[in-house]
Write a protein that holds these residues in place. Structure first.
Motif, PDB file in Angstrom:
ATOM      1  N   ALA A  29       3.174   0.845   2.596  1.00 43.61           N
ATOM      2  CA  ALA A  29       3.083   2.140   3.279  1.00 43.61           C
ATOM      3  C   ALA A  29       3.749   3.236   2.466  1.00 43.61           C
ATOM      4  O   ALA A  29       3.203   4.342   2.309  1.00 43.61           O
ATOM      5  N   ASP A  30       4.916   2.938   1.928  1.00 48.01           N
ATOM      6  CA  ASP A  30       5.654   3.956   1.164  1.00 48.01           C
ATOM      7  C   ASP A  30       4.923   4.355  -0.115  1.00 48.01           C
ATOM      8  O   ASP A  30       5.039   5.498  -0.580  1.00 48.01           O
ATOM      9  N   SER A  31       4.176   3.392  -0.692  1.00 52.01           N
ATOM     10  CA  SER A  31       3.476   3.690  -1.947  1.00 52.01           C
ATOM     11  C   SER A  31       2.067   4.240  -1.714  1.00 52.01           C
ATOM     12  O   SER A  31       1.331   4.465  -2.685  1.00 52.01           O
ATOM     13  N   LEU A  32       1.706   4.459  -0.451  1.00 52.95           N
ATOM     14  CA  LEU A  32       0.373   4.965  -0.098  1.00 52.95           C
ATOM     15  C   LEU A  32      -0.733   4.068  -0.632  1.00 52.95           C
ATOM     16  O   LEU A  32      -1.819   4.538  -1.008  1.00 52.95           O
ATOM     17  N   ALA A  33      -0.463   2.773  -0.673  1.00 47.93           N
ATOM     18  CA  ALA A  33      -1.451   1.805  -1.162  1.00 47.93           C
ATOM     19  C   ALA A  33      -2.606   1.695  -0.181  1.00 47.93           C
ATOM     20  O   ALA A  33      -2.471   1.975   1.018  1.00 47.93           O
ATOM     21  N   SER A  34      -3.742   1.263  -0.681  1.00 53.49           N
ATOM     22  CA  SER A  34      -4.939   1.100   0.138  1.00 53.49           C
ATOM     23  C   SER A  34      -5.008  -0.279   0.803  1.00 53.49           C
ATOM     24  O   SER A  34      -5.979  -0.578   1.492  1.00 53.49           O
ATOM     25  N   VAL A  35      -4.001  -1.106   0.560  1.00 57.38           N
ATOM     26  CA  VAL A  35      -3.985  -2.466   1.125  1.00 57.38           C
ATOM     27  C   VAL A  35      -3.203  -2.462   2.427  1.00 57.38           C
ATOM     28  O   VAL A  35      -2.069  -1.968   2.494  1.00 57.38           O
ATOM     29  N   LEU A  36      -3.815  -3.025   3.472  1.00 56.86           N
ATOM     30  CA  LEU A  36      -3.205  -3.101   4.797  1.00 56.86           C
ATOM     31  C   LEU A  36      -3.113  -4.551   5.244  1.00 56.86           C
ATOM     32  O   LEU A  36      -3.963  -5.375   4.882  1.00 56.86           O
ATOM     33  N   PHE A  37      -2.090  -4.853   6.032  1.00 59.34           N
ATOM     34  CA  PHE A  37      -1.919  -6.189   6.602  1.00 59.34           C
ATOM     35  C   PHE A  37      -2.282  -6.153   8.088  1.00 59.34           C
ATOM     36  O   PHE A  37      -1.931  -5.208   8.807  1.00 59.34           O
ATOM     37  N   MET A  38      -2.958  -7.193   8.536  1.00 68.03           N
ATOM     38  CA  MET A  38      -3.222  -7.394   9.965  1.00 68.03           C
ATOM     39  C   MET A  38      -2.716  -8.788  10.314  1.00 68.03           C
ATOM     40  O   MET A  38      -3.269  -9.788   9.859  1.00 68.03           O
ATOM     41  N   LEU A  39      -1.643  -8.846  11.095  1.00 69.50           N
ATOM     42  CA  LEU A  39      -1.027 -10.118  11.479  1.00 69.50           C
ATOM     43  C   LEU A  39      -1.472 -10.483  12.883  1.00 69.50           C
ATOM     44  O   LEU A  39      -1.398  -9.661  13.812  1.00 69.50           O
ATOM     45  N   VAL A  40      -1.910 -11.715  13.052  1.00 69.00           N
ATOM     46  CA  VAL A  40      -2.490 -12.146  14.318  1.00 69.00           C
ATOM     47  C   VAL A  40      -1.775 -13.401  14.794  1.00 69.00           C
ATOM     48  O   VAL A  40      -1.649 -14.373  14.038  1.00 69.00           O
ATOM     49  N   GLY A  41      -1.305 -13.390  16.037  1.00 68.38           N
ATOM     50  CA  GLY A  41      -0.633 -14.588  16.526  1.00 68.38           C
ATOM     51  C   GLY A  41      -0.120 -14.443  17.935  1.00 68.38           C
ATOM     52  O   GLY A  41      -0.369 -13.447  18.618  1.00 68.38           O
TER      53      GLY A  41
END
Length: 438
Positions: A224-236
């Protein structure tokens, strides 16, 4: 008092549902199934051949109908399309908005059977249609941070990378040490991934190492801080996945939490309506009421109970699912579940033996089914359910069922116990018993 054998009780109840005498409870005399030893012989080989052809054709038709029912009311696999995702339109829209519009990480939590995997599968199809790259995998217990994320990095398609970075990305990925941390991961993807990429970590609750959870939280914050285009979706499951936020409280502004509760009665109705249209079977109002009462809005249980009830209707050659079929469906669904959880099943049978406890048992089970937890102050839940309950998050503030799909099966036991009690009373009064009305 004699010790009850769960399989004897369930088998006796099943035979009664098929038309035999209702089982008395602990002192039940079990009925034997008898088939006639004599059949009228066919008068000629031609007649025998014709009868065999008719039987084989009927068996093929019946098998096709059963396969269709199993596919439409499939409780064993995630749904395939948005049209099958009943009661989750708002949650799906939230996921799409959070990731594609706002660039937020997401945590999805809910009880087993609430439709988490179905939701993210359908989300993946929609996000892909909007140009995002979605990579889905299930977590393995005991995995380190590097072992969790490396397969996602390896699966990244070249199209997700900036053209001038594709070779450098592969070289840098190959050069990563066996054990690497969040900083190395973010350094690898931050400037090289050009399109929105969502890594879905399903069954994240299987990760119990607090260090791995802390590293996942750190990676999300760095992304988030680096404005990256990679996102995490955690499911559980809720009380485990929420631990990630506790590892890094400042993550809250960079992420969205989506809780999956039970679907509304209108969505249960829509699910059954869609099943009727696809299978050609009609669920009458009594059957619907029984399934809704037992399932408590859990998509998994709605589909499972509908499946078994529909099979019962097909077995008697009917295109209408009756009250009796719904009871038979609960019975066969219990058998399937009990084979995987005999300890709780045995205990549940002993509970419903006392008819005075049935209202309290259902109240407790319904509270757990609707809220996924039992507050510690609720009645005699701990005393009644014993080892079927475990503390939530290692505290005594609340309890959860050890098997999170068990509350609905406990309600199913209570429903069938009511049916057996009503039939037993009719037997004592000497009146006829019509199983279809019970």
């Amino acid at each position: 008092m004699a010790k009850l054998n769960i399989w004897n009780w369930i088998s006796a109840l099943g035979r009664w549902l098929e038309g035999g005498r209702a089982p008395r409870r602990l002192d039940a005399t079990l009925l034997l199934d008898h088939t006639s030893l004599f059949e009228e012989a066919p008068t000629s080989p031609i007649e025998l051949s014709q009868k065999n052809q008719i039987r084989e054709s009927s068996e093929r038709d019946s098998r096709r109908d059963q396969v269709k029912v199993a596919r439409i009311f499939d409780s064993a696999h995630p749904v395939r399309t948005r049209g099958e995702l009943f009661g989750r339109a708002d949650e799906l829209d939230t996921l799409l908005s959070a990731t594609l519009d706002l660039g937020q990480h997401v945590i999805i939590h809910g009880a087993r059977g609430s439709g988490k995997t179905s939701l993210v599968r359908v989300y993946g199809d929609h996000a892909d249609g909007h140009g995002a790259v979605v990579i889905y995998m299930a977590c393995e217990p005991g995995a380190s941070f590097a072992e969790l994320v490396r397969p996602y990095l390896s699966a990244l398609p070249a199209a997700a990378l900036a053209p001038e970075e594709r070779v450098r990305f592969r070289n840098a990925l190959n050069a990563l040490p066996e054990a690497f941390g969040p900083r190395a991961f973010v350094d690898l993807v931050a400037e090289r991934v050009a399109s929105t990429v969502v890594f879905i970590f399903d069954e994240f609750d299987r990760i119990t190492d607090p260090n791995v959870k802390a590293e996942m939280a750190a990676a999300m914050k760095l992304l988030a801080d680096s404005l990256a285009s990679v996102l995490f979706m955690l499911v559980g499951i809720a009380h485990n996945v929420a631990d990630v936020i506790e590892c890094h409280p400042s993550l809250r502004r960079h992420m969205r939490a989506v809780s999956l509760g039970r679907i509304e009665p209108s969505s249960v109705k829509a699910l059954i309506d869609a099943g009727e249209g696809a299978t050609g079977l009609k669920f009458n109002d009594d059957a619907r009421a029984i399934i809704a009462r037992a399932s408590c809005g859990s998509p998994f249980h709605v589909r499972m109970f509908c499946h078994h009830a529909a099979i019962a209707a097909l077995a008697r050659g009917s295109s209408s699912v009756s009250r009796s079929d719904a009871h038979k469906g609960l019975h066969s669904a219990i058998l399937q579940w009990a084979a995987m959880n005999s300890e709780d099943a045995q205990h549940f049978v002993s509970l419903v033996e006392d008819e005075t406890l049935l209202p309290e048992i259902e109240r407790i089970a319904r509270t757990a089914a609707l809220g996924d937890r039992l507050p510690s102050h609720i009645g005699d839940a701990r005393a009644l359910l014993g080892s079927a309950l475990v503390p939530e998050s290692n505290s005594n503030a609340a309890f959860v069922f050890r098997d999170s799909v068990a509350p609905q099966f406990l309600i199913a036991y209570a429903i069938l116990a009511e049916v057996a009690i009503a039939s037993d009373a009719a037997n004592r009064l000497g009146g006829p018993i019509d199983a279809a009305t019970l």
